[in-house]
Design an enzyme around this catalytic site. Sequence first.
Site, PDB file in Angstrom:
ATOM      1  CD  GLN B 121      -7.892   5.172   2.094  1.00 26.80           C
ATOM      2  OE1 GLN B 121      -7.564   4.226   1.398  1.00 26.80           O
ATOM      3  NE2 GLN B 121      -7.008   5.940   2.692  1.00 26.80           N
ATOM      4  N   GLY B 122     -12.951   5.723   1.453  1.00 27.71           N
ATOM      5  CA  GLY B 122     -13.595   5.853   0.141  1.00 27.71           C
ATOM      6  C   GLY B 122     -12.801   6.773  -0.759  1.00 27.71           C
ATOM      7  CB  SER B 124      -9.588   3.552  -5.202  1.00 29.29           C
ATOM      8  OG  SER B 124      -8.264   3.661  -4.743  1.00 29.29           O
ATOM      9  CB  SER B 156      -9.929  -1.873   3.401  1.00 28.06           C
ATOM     10  OG  SER B 156      -9.058  -2.082   2.331  1.00 28.06           O
ATOM     11  CD  GLU B 239      -1.579   4.751   3.954  1.00 26.60           C
ATOM     12  OE1 GLU B 239      -2.375   3.833   3.995  1.00 26.60           O
ATOM     13  OE2 GLU B 239      -1.479   5.525   2.989  1.00 26.60           O
TER      14      GLU B 239
END
Lengths: 301, 377
Positions: B121-122, B124, B156, B239
């Site tokens: 996941q890109g 932040s 992550s 989520e």
Amino acid sequence: MRFQLTEDQRALRSGVRELLARRFGPEQLRAAVEAPGRLQKGLWRELGEAGFFALRLPESQGGVGLGLPEAVLAFEEAGRALLPGPLVATHLAAAEVPGAATGETVVTDVGGCGLVEWLSAADVVRGDDGGAVPLRSVDPLTPLHRVPGTPSSPWAAEAPGADPAAVLLTAAEQLGSATRACELAAQHARTREQFGRPIGAFQAVKHLCAEMLVRTETARAAVYAAAVTADPADIDTARLLADDAAVRGARDCLQVHGGMGFTWEFEVHLHLKRAWVRTHRTSDATESEERLAAELLAGSG
Amino acid sequence: MDLAYTPDEEEFRARLREWLAKALPTLPPKPSPEDWPGRRAHDLGWQRMLHDAGYGDVHWDASPTLRLIFLEETEKAGAPYVGAGFVGLLHAGPTIAAEGTDEQRARWLPPILRGEEVWCQGFSEPDAGSDLAALRTRARRDGDDYVVSGSKIWTSHAEVADWCELLVRTDPDAPKHRGISWLAMPMDAPGITVRPLKTLAGTTEFAEMFLDEVRVPVANRVGEENDGWRVTMVTLSFERGTAFVGEVVACRRVLRELAAEARGNGRWDDPVLRRRLGRLNAEFRALWRLTQWNVSEAEAADGIPGVGGSVFKLRYSHARQELFDAAAEVLGPASLDLDRPWMSDRLSSLSYTIAAGTSQIQRNIVGERILGLPKER
């Protein structure tokens, strides 16, 4: 699994809410506070007619034939409206004490902590109230007597357990009170302006309100689940969460209202004081904690 | 109000239980947390088994209640968690399923379900954490490609990912929420540098990612250009819906183990500690009920989770930290030994009130979206 209110349950809840708004609104609440110790028998009978006490009696016995979930919703509304009187004791006596189901007989009982609510106003007292002495009750809407000789340590292992239904219905009242406190706080935070903006725009205030909602909604899930399962551990859970939501909710609501929160006139102190009374009505919280701890070892969790 | 499951749901549960009892003993041992290639292979292998057994798409195509049962039963049986499959199965996958074109669904979804591709996941950036919409990674259009430059952080699984769900700024002049697009970036594209970051727990769970003129085909954009914020919000609510079901089940097991440990080492005689554990039992029982409430609400709303997810996340992340602090109290001085049970979890639990929106941001969301309080600005 459909763990949500049914249409009928929603209707029941709004029916009770409307009845209480009509018969025990802000003016009647104020009047009751100014006439402490007097139970409004007329209102009591009206509650009886509406089925508040006979809610769980079978229809064959003149009751409404509903279950614990419906009773929980009705008591939540009572807690929300700060409805005074030994409601739980009378509801629980509906099957056994003549006139309790219809609201003609007001029933109180000796609670697990040796306290009796509304002794002078009650027609019937369940339990041994011999030698009961009045005390100066913290809650202007709940006269209290203390029965001497009742367990000095109510959470001692040998003390008789409280009626789980009484614990749950009390938790339902706490939930209603917590819900109301959260609404009052949010309403005030949306409209009261300081430093040129509503105080709810400040995170310090916003976060207090958010935490009230989190506590209330978590307690709601616990109370409603206990109403569905009637499982003793679920009821202990409901009780601990609801006590916390009510007591802390009222304190935070008081804080959000600033000076006004500290006045006799504004209703939040009544929520806080009643919430305190309810935490000692059936048994001490320690009992619930100990049982829930023991349950972990039993491994049935 | 009903907590009983339908016959179909019970049948699903029974079938799953039976399969788990047969499948789990055949699993290879879990690799060490430091062994990333090993973890990738292990987690994808487990997903492959689920796929072949017919449970591959349970994370997004099943009803919320079936998903709840799946997560509850797999956790109770001691099955592996989604692990490196987290972003693909619970985040990028649902986003593509909901917002992607037919071609995009056909390209990306099957490999996620078959356990062949890992996503990261890109989102932040160093200057866009809680204020995610302030992200500055630029994507400039050049023919059929976007050319992407910038940096991401807390990514992550970046080290072992095949794809990255990437939020980029495609219109620097638009208001900050309106100039963002959602791209699927292949991690083998030239110009990507991944630098692992060590967490306070000592593991390299996440990474920094530097992007220098990385070319990403325009065809890899999911949703319209500049509509990426809305696309993202759709899945963030998913989520927060059922993502923590397995963890609540696990926490309740930890509590029982803690009680047994306390009884064994004598701490159980301390009423203060007992009461603390009793309260935690109430806490996690209530969180389980809240999960069931939220799942039922999502079921009634056709699968879309309500705002209850934020309420749950706030309460749960705090409760999880309390749980492992209580574990430390049970262990006493032995809690300083990281080889003792729960003590690594105690460290990793510190991320819970930060990751996926800090508690402070969650309180803003609850205050503003549920209670209708005004925004600060």
